[in-house]
Design a protein around this motif. Structure first.
Motif, PDB file in Angstrom:
ATOM      1  N   GLU A  25      -4.326   7.853   1.586  1.00 42.20           N
ATOM      2  CA  GLU A  25      -4.082   6.719   0.686  1.00 42.20           C
ATOM      3  C   GLU A  25      -5.326   5.848   0.661  1.00 42.20           C
ATOM      4  O   GLU A  25      -5.764   5.360   1.710  1.00 42.20           O
ATOM      5  CB  GLU A  25      -2.876   5.903   1.155  1.00 42.20           C
ATOM      6  N   VAL A  26      -5.865   5.644  -0.564  1.00 42.93           N
ATOM      7  CA  VAL A  26      -7.071   4.835  -0.739  1.00 42.93           C
ATOM      8  C   VAL A  26      -6.742   3.727  -1.741  1.00 42.93           C
ATOM      9  O   VAL A  26      -6.403   4.007  -2.902  1.00 42.93           O
ATOM     10  CB  VAL A  26      -8.252   5.678  -1.249  1.00 42.93           C
ATOM     11  N   ALA A  27      -6.828   2.476  -1.281  1.00 45.45           N
ATOM     12  CA  ALA A  27      -6.553   1.317  -2.155  1.00 45.45           C
ATOM     13  C   ALA A  27      -7.828   0.920  -2.891  1.00 45.45           C
ATOM     14  O   ALA A  27      -8.910   0.867  -2.288  1.00 45.45           O
ATOM     15  CB  ALA A  27      -6.022   0.158  -1.332  1.00 45.45           C
ATOM     16  N   VAL A  28      -7.670   0.631  -4.218  1.00 39.60           N
ATOM     17  CA  VAL A  28      -8.813   0.273  -5.060  1.00 39.60           C
ATOM     18  C   VAL A  28      -8.421  -0.934  -5.911  1.00 39.60           C
ATOM     19  O   VAL A  28      -7.317  -0.976  -6.477  1.00 39.60           O
ATOM     20  CB  VAL A  28      -9.234   1.446  -5.976  1.00 39.60           C
ATOM     21  N   GLY A  29      -9.332  -1.908  -5.994  1.00 39.62           N
ATOM     22  CA  GLY A  29      -9.121  -3.077  -6.854  1.00 39.62           C
ATOM     23  C   GLY A  29     -10.183  -3.162  -7.932  1.00 39.62           C
ATOM     24  O   GLY A  29     -11.374  -2.998  -7.626  1.00 39.62           O
ATOM     25  N   VAL A  30      -9.771  -3.389  -9.209  1.00 39.59           N
ATOM     26  CA  VAL A  30     -10.723  -3.525 -10.329  1.00 39.59           C
ATOM     27  C   VAL A  30     -10.543  -4.894 -10.954  1.00 39.59           C
ATOM     28  O   VAL A  30      -9.504  -5.568 -10.782  1.00 39.59           O
ATOM     29  CB  VAL A  30     -10.515  -2.410 -11.376  1.00 39.59           C
ATOM     30  N   ALA A  31     -11.531  -5.294 -11.733  1.00 35.11           N
ATOM     31  CA  ALA A  31     -11.526  -6.637 -12.318  1.00 35.11           C
ATOM     32  C   ALA A  31     -10.469  -6.740 -13.415  1.00 35.11           C
ATOM     33  O   ALA A  31     -10.106  -5.738 -14.062  1.00 35.11           O
ATOM     34  CB  ALA A  31     -12.905  -6.962 -12.875  1.00 35.11           C
ATOM     35  N   TYR A  32      -9.967  -7.935 -13.571  1.00 29.64           N
ATOM     36  CA  TYR A  32      -9.048  -8.188 -14.670  1.00 29.64           C
ATOM     37  C   TYR A  32      -9.770  -7.934 -15.991  1.00 29.64           C
ATOM     38  O   TYR A  32     -10.939  -8.252 -16.154  1.00 29.64           O
ATOM     39  CB  TYR A  32      -8.545  -9.625 -14.621  1.00 29.64           C
ATOM     40  N   GLY A  33      -9.045  -7.356 -16.908  1.00 29.53           N
ATOM     41  CA  GLY A  33      -9.611  -7.002 -18.198  1.00 29.53           C
ATOM     42  C   GLY A  33     -10.046  -5.563 -18.289  1.00 29.53           C
ATOM     43  O   GLY A  33     -10.448  -5.088 -19.358  1.00 29.53           O
ATOM     44  N   SER A  34      -9.987  -4.825 -17.147  1.00 23.90           N
ATOM     45  CA  SER A  34     -10.346  -3.403 -17.151  1.00 23.90           C
ATOM     46  C   SER A  34      -9.244  -2.605 -17.821  1.00 23.90           C
ATOM     47  O   SER A  34      -8.065  -2.996 -17.832  1.00 23.90           O
ATOM     48  CB  SER A  34     -10.566  -2.885 -15.723  1.00 23.90           C
ATOM     49  N   ARG A  72      -3.457   8.541  -4.067  1.00 23.52           N
ATOM     50  CA  ARG A  72      -2.753   9.260  -3.004  1.00 23.52           C
ATOM     51  C   ARG A  72      -2.897  10.761  -3.217  1.00 23.52           C
ATOM     52  O   ARG A  72      -2.722  11.251  -4.331  1.00 23.52           O
ATOM     53  CB  ARG A  72      -1.274   8.894  -2.983  1.00 23.52           C
ATOM     54  N   GLY A  73      -3.203  11.457  -2.105  1.00 29.99           N
ATOM     55  CA  GLY A  73      -3.294  12.904  -2.131  1.00 29.99           C
ATOM     56  C   GLY A  73      -2.912  13.488  -0.767  1.00 29.99           C
ATOM     57  O   GLY A  73      -2.990  12.803   0.265  1.00 29.99           O
ATOM     58  N   PHE A  74      -2.537  14.728  -0.764  1.00 32.24           N
ATOM     59  CA  PHE A  74      -2.077  15.382   0.474  1.00 32.24           C
ATOM     60  C   PHE A  74      -3.156  16.340   0.993  1.00 32.24           C
ATOM     61  O   PHE A  74      -3.819  17.036   0.207  1.00 32.24           O
ATOM     62  CB  PHE A  74      -0.773  16.140   0.220  1.00 32.24           C
ATOM     63  N   ILE A  75      -3.282  16.348   2.316  1.00 27.27           N
ATOM     64  CA  ILE A  75      -4.263  17.224   2.968  1.00 27.27           C
ATOM     65  C   ILE A  75      -3.537  18.092   3.996  1.00 27.27           C
ATOM     66  O   ILE A  75      -2.534  17.671   4.584  1.00 27.27           O
ATOM     67  CB  ILE A  75      -5.393  16.415   3.638  1.00 27.27           C
ATOM     68  N   LYS A 116      -8.117  15.043   9.665  1.00 25.09           N
ATOM     69  CA  LYS A 116      -9.286  14.822   8.812  1.00 25.09           C
ATOM     70  C   LYS A 116      -9.119  13.626   7.885  1.00 25.09           C
ATOM     71  O   LYS A 116      -9.936  13.434   6.985  1.00 25.09           O
ATOM     72  CB  LYS A 116      -9.557  16.062   7.962  1.00 25.09           C
ATOM     73  N   VAL A 117      -8.080  12.838   8.093  1.00 24.08           N
ATOM     74  CA  VAL A 117      -7.740  11.791   7.139  1.00 24.08           C
ATOM     75  C   VAL A 117      -8.860  10.763   6.985  1.00 24.08           C
ATOM     76  O   VAL A 117      -9.136  10.290   5.871  1.00 24.08           O
ATOM     77  CB  VAL A 117      -6.412  11.109   7.554  1.00 24.08           C
ATOM     78  N   PHE A 118      -9.543  10.433   8.072  1.00 27.63           N
ATOM     79  CA  PHE A 118     -10.581   9.406   7.977  1.00 27.63           C
ATOM     80  C   PHE A 118     -11.792   9.938   7.207  1.00 27.63           C
ATOM     81  O   PHE A 118     -12.382   9.215   6.397  1.00 27.63           O
ATOM     82  CB  PHE A 118     -10.996   8.952   9.380  1.00 27.63           C
ATOM     83  N   ARG A 119     -12.163  11.154   7.440  1.00 26.48           N
ATOM     84  CA  ARG A 119     -13.301  11.710   6.716  1.00 26.48           C
ATOM     85  C   ARG A 119     -12.989  11.878   5.237  1.00 26.48           C
ATOM     86  O   ARG A 119     -13.825  11.565   4.368  1.00 26.48           O
ATOM     87  CB  ARG A 119     -13.704  13.053   7.334  1.00 26.48           C
ATOM     88  N   VAL A 120     -11.771  12.380   4.934  1.00 24.77           N
ATOM     89  CA  VAL A 120     -11.394  12.559   3.527  1.00 24.77           C
ATOM     90  C   VAL A 120     -11.308  11.216   2.815  1.00 24.77           C
ATOM     91  O   VAL A 120     -11.737  11.067   1.653  1.00 24.77           O
ATOM     92  CB  VAL A 120     -10.058  13.327   3.442  1.00 24.77           C
ATOM     93  N   SER A 121     -10.761  10.203   3.508  1.00 25.24           N
ATOM     94  CA  SER A 121     -10.680   8.861   2.894  1.00 25.24           C
ATOM     95  C   SER A 121     -12.067   8.323   2.594  1.00 25.24           C
ATOM     96  O   SER A 121     -12.305   7.717   1.538  1.00 25.24           O
ATOM     97  CB  SER A 121      -9.933   7.907   3.827  1.00 25.24           C
TER      98      SER A 121
END
Length: 815
Positions: free
Chosen positions: A704-713, A755-758, A763-768
């Motif tokens: 699970e990788v959280a991502v934030g983008v600017a408003y208006g995207s 979100r993706g499955f491995i 290896k979760v830290f390297r994949v993240s």
């Protein structure tokens, strides 16, 4: 003219007998329990008791009436020791027969009291038979105890009388050796004795028949001598070629130095000595062809040559005067030559002493000659011994090395005390010879030299066994099959060598004590009493049983380790069991082996398990309170091994600690964190508390990788970019299909989660990390901004002249 023996033949025989006693001591003590398994004596017990009493009466009568000769005293001592051993054996066997009878009588209960209802006739008859058997065996035990006591009393009485005669003989006065009254007849007699010794071979040869000379002496003796010399020469050349000292090797290992010294001593000393020993064995046999006065001359020659060859070869093999790097004792080069020469000089004197002592056994030696002879040889031998005692002679070659000087200072008092004692004995021996106490001088010098020889041999054997222990623990079987770590092997080596040192020190002390005149029977009794049974109050402790039980425990644990290694290397690789199941089975085998080893050790020690059960029951309450946590952790460890909520290799999170399970022990579980730190967690916490196990059933997991983008995207564009990054990553599985979620509206950004499955959750830290790198590049390429946290600050305007109160923050201008 009185007949005087120089006592050397008796001394040599006594020393050999003492050594034989010492070598047989351990075997006899260890075999004593097996001998006690005999349930019945080979002869009827009544006849055995009569034989005992006959020996007691005969020994007491001879000792009190006219005294015992040395031979009769030795005979009676041997018989009394045999009686004591047989009585002990019968007593122990009777105790084993008596124990079940007492249990049967106890099972019948107490006999009905007067006025109570009588018990059944069958039970009464059985009780009577059991009581009669108990009385019979009790009487036998008492008779055995009485025999043991009488044998000990008579043995002490005979030993005391022998000691009194020995002391009287030591202080028997002879004529002063340096007076003309003594020297004149001694010189004349000495010349005659030497003439008779020189004529003895001729007289022996003349008494042989021509056929005997030709068939037995010439052909057979010549053939045996040539054959012995040929074999010795071949073996000597072979050993010299295999164990040759390399002059170019300036730092050989101790193992090489020891092996080369042994080979050198064997080739140059022991093999020639064995040739003369073969002649001795032939001379002592019943079919010996040597007889008459020449017999003792021949024995003296052989014994003297044995001493001379050994004394010449062994010091040179140890000290190696020509090659300092190969010495076992690192003395200085000039001192090595001096020590070797002085030892050889002493050996020459002793060899001559032995030769003349044996040879003079056929002659009537006067007190004057014996006194002068003792002063001459014992004085020279004493001076040779004094020449070996200076402290500087034994100075080590590396005395200036770091740490050696302090060690030398710590041990200087000890060695100074030994040198002072040796020098004092030598001076007393010389004074005794000068004042006419020839027997005392002979006793002191002979005992001192034999003690030094015994200690030297034990020191060499100690080095040999210490090297054997080191090589044994360095063997591949210890490292590969048993998988014993280096640290443990070092500890084992330390304790094994320490135990060997104790054994050699005790054995050397016992041997020296016997050399100085303590009867071997008394030494064996002392050691037997210490090893067989030590009584403290009502508790009896057997050191032999403890030693045997320890050996049994070590062997059982070694077998367990071999079986565990066999499972891990041979059996488990051929199965589909995962590593957790393998570890559980291996650990379970270890616990079972430990239990079996403890049970076998307790059985070998001879402990009564019923008494142990009673003690355990009495202490159960205390164990329940005092060892509650220990027992709780032990039971929890068993639960973990059986139910297997966690196993070795699992990634778990418990109590704020996260890492991989390395080992599940009886009391605690070891976890290795991502920082390579070991965390020891009690097993009870793993059972009682919640545990997160990332790899309980499989290694399948989600990234699970959280991502934030600017408003208006563009939300759709962002989700498409994130999906593309998930699918392009080679570690993300295509099924279940990866997906992106719009998680919410943040303070400064629109929040998404990829979100993706491995297949391998470790290896979760390297994949993240790889996903974050790819997502950052993709968003930057698409022109989508990743905002940083923002705060808008609004400043309220105030009228001019307004003052702010620093304490209240309000208007303090009064407006």
């Amino acid at each position: 003219m009185r007949r005087y023996s120089f006592a050397w033949e008796a001394g040599v025989r006594q020393s050999v007998r003492h050594t034989t006693y010492l070598l047989a001591l351990v075997v006899g003590l260890l075999a004593a329990p097996a001998l006690a398994q005999i349930a019945e004596p080979q002869r009827p017990f009544g006849k055995v008791v009569k034989e005992w009493e006959a020996v007691f009466d005969r020994a007491l009568q001879e000792e009190t009436s006219f005294g015992l000769s040395a031979d009769r005293a030795d005979t009676f001592l041997e018989q009394l020791n045999g009686i004591a051993a047989e009585a002990h054996s019968i007593k122990e066997a009777t105790q084993k027969l008596l124990a079940p009878l007492e249990q049967q009588l106890k099972a019948l209960g107490p006999e009905p009291a007067e006025g109570d209802e009588p018990e059944a006739p069958d039970l009464a008859q059985q009780r009577q038979e059991i009581e009669e058997d108990i009385a019979f065996y009790t009487a036998r035990m008492k008779q055995s105890d009485l025999a043991i006591t009488r044998a000990a009393e008579l043995r002490d009485q005979i030993t005391a009388r022998i000691f009194e005669r020995s002391v009287a003989r030591l202080f028997e006065e002879y004529p002063l050796p340096f007076t003309t009254v003594t020297l004149a007849p001694a010189w004349t007699e000495a010349v005659e004795v030497l003439r008779q010794i020189a004529r003895s071979p001729v007289a022996w040869w003349s008494e042989l028949s021509p056929e005997r000379r030709e068939q037995i002496v010439l052909y057979r003796a010549t053939l045996l001598i040539v054959l012995a010399l040929a074999i010795a020469w071949v073996v000597r050349l072979t050993l010299s070629r295999w164990f040759r000292r390399d002059a170019g090797d300036e730092d050989p290992s101790y193992a090489r130095r020891l092996a080369t010294a042994i080979a050198d001593g064997l080739a140059n000393g022991i093999l020639p000595a064995l040739v003369f020993a073969g002649f001795l064995i032939r001379a002592y046999s019943e079919t010996a062809t040597v007889f008459g006065p020449f017999y003792n001359v021949f024995l003296g020659f052989c014994w003297g040559m044995i001493l001379l060859t050994l004394s010449w070869a062994l010091p040179r093999a140890v000290l190696v005067p020509s090659q300092p790097a190969w010495r076992l004792i690192p003395v200085r080069p000039e001192n090595a030559r001096r020590i070797s020469f002085r030892i050889v000089l002493l050996a020459v004197l002793f060899s001559l002493d032995v030769f003349f002592s044996f040879s003079a056994g056929n002659f009537q030696v006067s007190p004057e000659l014996f006194s002068v002879y003792t002063l001459l040889f014992k004085g020279l031998e004493a001076l040779a011994i004094l020449a070996l005692t200076p402290a500087g002679l034994w100075m080590l070659a590396d005395n200036g090395a770091e740490g050696t000087e302090d060690q030398t200072q710590r041990s200087s008092r000890y060695w100074s005390g030994i040198r002072f004692a040796v020098q004092l004995i030598v001076v007393v021996s010389i004074v005794a010879a000068l004042t006419g106490y020839a027997n005392l001088s002979t006793y002191l010098t002979r005992s001192l030299v034999l003690s030094a020889v015994a200690i030297g041999v034990l020191v060499l054997l100690r080095g040999l066994f210490r090297e054997f222990v080191g090589r044994l623990l360095r063997a591949p079987v210890m490292q590969d099959q048993l998988q014993i770590p280096h640290e443990k092997r070092s500890r084992y080596k330390f304790w094994l060598r320490g135990g060997l040192d104790v054994l050699f020190q005790v054995g050397g002390l016992l041997l020296v004590v016997m050399i100085w005149g303590v009867p071997p029977e008394d030494v064996i009794d002392w050691v037997g009493q210490i090893l067989q049974e030590i009584t403290i109050g009502e508790v009896s402790i057997s050191i032999v049983d403890i030693f045997v039980s320890l050996i049994v425990f070590i062997v059982a644990m070694a077998v367990t380790r071999v079986l565990q290694r066999l499972l891990n290397d041979r059996v488990f690789p051929q199965t589909s069991l995962d590593i957790g199941v393998r570890n559980s089975l291996s650990s379970g085998l270890g616990y079972v082996g430990l239990g079996i080893a403890v049970a076998l050790a307790v059985s070998a020690m001879g402990l009564d398990l019923s008494n142990i059960a009673l003690i355990a029951g009495a202490l159960s309450v205390g164990i329940g309170f005092g060892l509650q946590n220990v027992v709780n952790n032990f039971v929890s460890g068993l639960i973990l091994l059986v139910e297997r909520p966690i196993k070795v290799g699992d990634w778990i999170l418990v109590g704020g600690h996260e890492g991989f399970v390395k080992q599940i022990k009886v009391r605690a579980t070891e976890i290795e964190t991502f920082q390579r730190a070991s965390v020891i967690i009690p097993n009870s916490e793993l059972v009682a508390n919640a545990v997160t196990n990332w790899t309980h059933k499989d290694n399948f997991g989600r990234v699970e990788v959280a991502v934030g983008v600017a408003y208006g995207s563009d939300v759709e564009q962002v989700m498409e970019v994130l999906n593309t990054c998930l699918k392009d990553n080679k570690d993300i599985m295509s099924w279940p299909e990866p997906f992106v979620l719009f998680m919410g509206f943040g303070d400064s950004s629109l929040d998404f989660e990829a979100r993706g499955f491995i297949p391998e959750i470790p290896k979760v830290f390297r994949v993240s990390s790889d996903l974050r790198v790819a997502i950052y590049g993709a968003l930057e390429k698409a022109g989508i901004e990743i905002p940083f946290p923002q705060r808008d600050v609004h400043i309220k305007s105030m009228p001019a002249g307004t003052r702010i109160d620093p304490q209240t923050g309000g208007d303090s201008s009064g407006q």
